[in-house]
Design a protein around this motif. Structure first.
Motif, PDB file in Angstrom:
ATOM      1  N   ILE A  22       0.834  -1.206   0.000  1.00 38.86           N
ATOM      2  CA  ILE A  22       0.000   0.000   0.000  1.00 38.86           C
ATOM      3  C   ILE A  22       0.862   1.246   0.000  1.00 38.86           C
ATOM      4  O   ILE A  22       0.617   2.216  -0.727  1.00 38.86           O
ATOM      5  N   LEU A  23       1.919   1.246   0.842  1.00 39.64           N
ATOM      6  CA  LEU A  23       2.799   2.405   0.928  1.00 39.64           C
ATOM      7  C   LEU A  23       3.499   2.662  -0.407  1.00 39.64           C
ATOM      8  O   LEU A  23       3.637   3.808  -0.860  1.00 39.64           O
ATOM      9  N   VAL A  24       3.957   1.567  -1.044  1.00 39.18           N
ATOM     10  CA  VAL A  24       4.629   1.723  -2.349  1.00 39.18           C
ATOM     11  C   VAL A  24       3.659   2.280  -3.384  1.00 39.18           C
ATOM     12  O   VAL A  24       3.991   3.165  -4.203  1.00 39.18           O
ATOM     13  N   SER A  25       2.417   1.826  -3.347  1.00 39.37           N
ATOM     14  CA  SER A  25       1.409   2.291  -4.305  1.00 39.37           C
ATOM     15  C   SER A  25       1.126   3.766  -4.103  1.00 39.37           C
ATOM     16  O   SER A  25       1.020   4.559  -5.065  1.00 39.37           O
ATOM     17  N   ILE A  26       1.001   4.168  -2.780  1.00 41.23           N
ATOM     18  CA  ILE A  26       0.740   5.581  -2.491  1.00 41.23           C
ATOM     19  C   ILE A  26       1.897   6.440  -2.970  1.00 41.23           C
ATOM     20  O   ILE A  26       1.711   7.512  -3.582  1.00 41.23           O
ATOM     21  N   THR A  27       3.133   5.967  -2.685  1.00 43.58           N
ATOM     22  CA  THR A  27       4.321   6.720  -3.099  1.00 43.58           C
ATOM     23  C   THR A  27       4.375   6.860  -4.617  1.00 43.58           C
ATOM     24  O   THR A  27       4.668   7.929  -5.169  1.00 43.58           O
ATOM     25  N   ALA A  28       4.086   5.760  -5.283  1.00 43.18           N
ATOM     26  CA  ALA A  28       4.106   5.799  -6.752  1.00 43.18           C
ATOM     27  C   ALA A  28       3.054   6.746  -7.301  1.00 43.18           C
ATOM     28  O   ALA A  28       3.281   7.502  -8.257  1.00 43.18           O
ATOM     29  N   TYR A  29       1.868   6.741  -6.683  1.00 42.44           N
ATOM     30  CA  TYR A  29       0.788   7.619  -7.140  1.00 42.44           C
ATOM     31  C   TYR A  29       1.164   9.097  -6.980  1.00 42.44           C
ATOM     32  O   TYR A  29       0.975   9.927  -7.873  1.00 42.44           O
TER      33      TYR A  29
END
Length: 261
Positions: A22-29
């Motif tokens: 989830i954290l990686v997805s948020i960072t990528a977004y």
């Protein structure tokens, strides 16, 4: 710990994996959004509408300076248009004044020519003394002869006509007047008729007259005249003129043959 509680360890590992995902997805977004919004032209800036917008363009001035530029440009254009219209108005007024001035000057000069005509026909030197500029070196030319100076013209040419001729008729036509500052010149067709008292010789001649004028102290003055004429011949008659069988005048102080005026 994973060795003591193997099932809990598997559960916690799954939780950590999901959280990390989830954290990686948020960072990528977030990173993608930043690039999209503030990258090299990926997303255009929103169109600004309405009055009073003043967002900064990096120089601390925002649209205030650009807006002033637009206002200044509009004001400059308006001023330029007003100046052009003002200049056109002045040019029109000058042209109108020049036109009226020329009209007045033309009328003035035609009146002078009418006075000169009267002076010749009546042997009266007054119009010449009034309208001719008396100056040293003045010369008045007529059909091969000349008078030097105004006094010579009046006393030895104009005034003797009264006693020497039974009548004298002088006509000016097709009068053309031209101006250049305080200088004017006139070209006219002439027709002169007369009868010599002493011999009864009658003449009828046509030709051309030139007047040169100069404006002095607001008044037009004749500074030179030149006339030339020959025996009148009807324009409808072709061929050589008929032989003149009339009686020629005798030699005298003032010959009237070849009158041109």
């Amino acid at each position: 710990m994973f060795y003591l509680f193997p099932r809990k360890g598997q559960y916690l590992a799954g939780v950590f994996f999901v959280a990390a995902l989830i954290l990686v997805s948020i960072t990528a977004y977030k990173g993608g959004d930043l690039v999209y919004r503030h990258g090299l032209g990926v997303m255009s800036l929103p169109e600004v509408t309405g009055e009073g917008h003043d967002h900064d363009h990096g120089d601390g001035n925002g649209h205030d300076k650009q807006s002033n530029h637009h206002v200044d440009t509009k004001e400059s254009t308006t001023k330029a248009s007003d100046t052009h219209a003002h200049d056109d108005t002045h040019a029109h007024q000058r042209n109108s004044q020049d036109h009226h001035a020329n009209a007045d000057d033309r009328a003035y000069i035609k009146d002078i020519i009418a006075d000169v005509k009267y002076g010749w026909e009546n042997g009266d030197g007054a119009p010449f003394r009034k309208h001719f500029l008396d100056f040293e070196g003045a010369r008045y030319v007529e059909s091969g002869g000349q008078n030097e100076g105004l006094k010579d013209l009046v006393t030895h040419h104009v005034e003797p006509e009264k006693d020497a001729l039974e009548y004298l008729s002088l006509e000016f036509s097709n009068i053309e007047i031209y101006f250049e500052n305080n200088f004017a010149w006139v070209v006219a067709d002439t027709r002169v008729k007369g009868k010599v008292n002493k011999t009864g010789y009658e003449f009828d001649k046509s030709g051309y007259q030139t007047f040169l004028f100069r404006k002095v102290n607001g008044q037009w003055k004749v500074v030179h005249t030149h006339s030339s004429s020959r025996d009148y011949r009807d324009e409808g008659v072709k061929g050589e003129p008929k032989e003149d069988t009339s009686v020629e005048p005798q030699e005298s102080d003032h010959s009237h043959d070849g009158h041109g005026h």
